[in-house]
Design a protein around this motif. Structure first.
Motif, mmCIF file in Angstrom:
data_model
loop_
_atom_site.group_PDB
_atom_site.id
_atom_site.type_symbol
_atom_site.label_atom_id
_atom_site.label_comp_id
_atom_site.label_asym_id
_atom_site.label_seq_id
_atom_site.Cartn_x
_atom_site.Cartn_y
_atom_site.Cartn_z
ATOM 1 N N ALA A 56 0.810 -1.060 0.083
ATOM 2 C CA ALA A 56 -0.009 0.070 -0.082
ATOM 3 C C ALA A 56 0.959 1.244 0.213
ATOM 4 O O ALA A 56 0.240 2.337 -0.252
ATOM 5 C CB ALA A 56 -0.901 0.121 1.307
ATOM 6 N N ASP A 57 2.237 1.250 0.274
ATOM 7 C CA ASP A 57 3.253 2.389 0.406
ATOM 8 C C ASP A 57 3.523 2.812 -0.728
ATOM 9 O O ASP A 57 3.949 3.757 -0.832
ATOM 10 C CB ASP A 57 4.182 1.998 1.488
ATOM 11 C CG ASP A 57 3.784 2.044 3.049
ATOM 12 O OD1 ASP A 57 2.432 2.447 3.240
ATOM 13 O OD2 ASP A 57 4.371 1.412 3.581
ATOM 14 N N GLN A 58 3.606 1.888 -1.910
ATOM 15 C CA GLN A 58 4.085 2.222 -3.340
ATOM 16 C C GLN A 58 3.454 1.290 -4.397
ATOM 17 O O GLN A 58 2.538 0.510 -4.012
ATOM 18 C CB GLN A 58 5.596 1.888 -3.168
ATOM 19 C CG GLN A 58 5.877 0.561 -3.209
ATOM 20 C CD GLN A 58 6.235 0.101 -1.683
ATOM 21 O OE1 GLN A 58 7.127 0.973 -0.989
ATOM 22 N NE2 GLN A 58 6.045 -1.133 -1.270
ATOM 23 N N GLY A 59 3.875 1.619 -5.741
ATOM 24 C CA GLY A 59 3.433 0.658 -6.570
ATOM 25 C C GLY A 59 4.098 -0.608 -6.486
ATOM 26 O O GLY A 59 4.964 -0.972 -5.818
ATOM 27 N N TRP A 60 3.334 -1.436 -7.622
ATOM 28 C CA TRP A 60 3.637 -2.876 -7.668
ATOM 29 C C TRP A 60 5.253 -3.193 -7.694
ATOM 30 O O TRP A 60 5.867 -4.042 -7.107
ATOM 31 C CB TRP A 60 2.897 -3.726 -8.568
ATOM 32 C CG TRP A 60 3.275 -5.112 -8.571
ATOM 33 C CD1 TRP A 60 3.758 -5.850 -9.587
ATOM 34 C CD2 TRP A 60 2.824 -6.168 -7.539
ATOM 35 N NE1 TRP A 60 4.397 -7.157 -9.214
ATOM 36 C CE2 TRP A 60 3.538 -7.392 -8.059
ATOM 37 C CE3 TRP A 60 2.226 -6.104 -6.464
ATOM 38 C CZ2 TRP A 60 3.381 -8.475 -7.294
ATOM 39 C CZ3 TRP A 60 2.338 -7.331 -5.801
ATOM 40 C CH2 TRP A 60 2.885 -8.480 -6.223
ATOM 41 N N ASP A 61 5.672 -2.540 -8.898
ATOM 42 C CA ASP A 61 6.950 -2.562 -9.298
ATOM 43 C C ASP A 61 8.029 -2.261 -8.324
ATOM 44 O O ASP A 61 8.983 -3.205 -7.704
ATOM 45 C CB ASP A 61 7.383 -1.836 -10.380
ATOM 46 C CG ASP A 61 6.729 -2.474 -11.821
ATOM 47 O OD1 ASP A 61 6.334 -3.679 -11.827
ATOM 48 O OD2 ASP A 61 6.834 -1.737 -12.692
ATOM 49 N N THR A 102 10.372 -5.062 -5.953
ATOM 50 C CA THR A 102 11.757 -4.897 -5.773
ATOM 51 C C THR A 102 12.373 -4.746 -4.422
ATOM 52 O O THR A 102 13.192 -5.730 -3.848
ATOM 53 C CB THR A 102 12.386 -3.617 -6.508
ATOM 54 O OG1 THR A 102 11.865 -3.567 -7.869
ATOM 55 C CG2 THR A 102 13.740 -3.544 -6.309
ATOM 56 N N GLN A 103 11.409 -3.963 -3.508
ATOM 57 C CA GLN A 103 12.058 -3.964 -2.138
ATOM 58 C C GLN A 103 11.676 -5.255 -1.440
ATOM 59 O O GLN A 103 12.508 -5.873 -0.634
ATOM 60 C CB GLN A 103 11.079 -2.927 -1.597
ATOM 61 C CG GLN A 103 11.317 -1.495 -1.722
ATOM 62 C CD GLN A 103 10.622 -0.479 -1.221
ATOM 63 O OE1 GLN A 103 9.474 -0.636 -0.506
ATOM 64 N NE2 GLN A 103 11.051 0.779 -1.192
ATOM 65 N N LEU A 104 10.792 -5.951 -1.746
ATOM 66 C CA LEU A 104 10.396 -7.462 -1.198
ATOM 67 C C LEU A 104 11.614 -8.243 -1.700
ATOM 68 O O LEU A 104 11.988 -9.076 -0.831
ATOM 69 C CB LEU A 104 9.015 -7.895 -1.595
ATOM 70 C CG LEU A 104 8.747 -9.287 -1.000
ATOM 71 C CD1 LEU A 104 8.550 -9.166 0.461
ATOM 72 C CD2 LEU A 104 7.502 -9.772 -1.738
ATOM 73 N N LYS A 105 11.933 -8.305 -2.702
ATOM 74 C CA LYS A 105 13.225 -9.225 -3.078
ATOM 75 C C LYS A 105 14.431 -8.668 -2.327
ATOM 76 O O LYS A 105 14.949 -9.697 -2.111
ATOM 77 C CB LYS A 105 13.245 -8.777 -4.523
ATOM 78 C CG LYS A 105 14.362 -10.054 -5.192
ATOM 79 C CD LYS A 105 14.675 -9.819 -6.571
ATOM 80 C CE LYS A 105 15.449 -10.614 -7.254
ATOM 81 N NZ LYS A 105 15.737 -10.579 -8.634
#
Length: 137
Positions: free
Chosen positions: A32-37, A41-44
């Motif tokens: 919810a804090d940013q877009g999917w892409d 990237t951050q999750l990876k």
């Protein structure tokens, strides 16, 4: 995962000093804090850091250097853990004592590199004795 001996040294020290063992793992990103892409990237990146830290703790626990910590890896590669007053075992104290001194630790790594020896738990113990003897001369 490639084994990182400097991280292992830090983790052993953190257990001995009763520091927060997982302080270097950033909070998991929120979609919810940013877009999917950006989220993906951050999750990876988050998973890579988490895997590196938990993976090294897993090695230390499995080899009997730390007690009171349980690291579980799920089928999809995610980690969970349990803490029960984590502490170093006698073998963990011995390993940390070998790696504790920055001067001795740097000598161990330099000697291994010069001699073309891969660092293993046994090699560190052997090179630690050699480095200590050299330091006393």
């Amino acid at each position: 995962m490639k084994r990182d001996w400097d991280l292992i040294r830090k983790q052993l020290t953190d257990v001995e000093e009763e520091n927060d063992l997982f302080s270097e793992i950033p909070p998991e990103p929120v979609l919810a804090d940013q877009g999917w892409d950006t989220y993906e990237t951050q999750l990876k990146e988050h998973r890579a850091i988490e895997s590196r830290i938990f993976g090294h703790f897993e090695l230390l626990v499995n080899e009997g250097y730390i007690d009171g910590l349980q690291v579980l890896r799920s089928l999809d590669g995610l980690f969970s853990y349990g803490l029960h007053s984590p502490r170093l075992t006698m073998a963990g104290h011995d390993l940390l004592d070998t790696m504790r001194s920055t001067r001795i630790w740097e000598k161990i790594k330099a000697t291994a590199k010069t001699k073309g020896i891969e660092l293993t738990f046994d090699a560190i113990k052997a090179l630690g004795a050699f480095a200590l003897k050299s330091a006393l001369e």
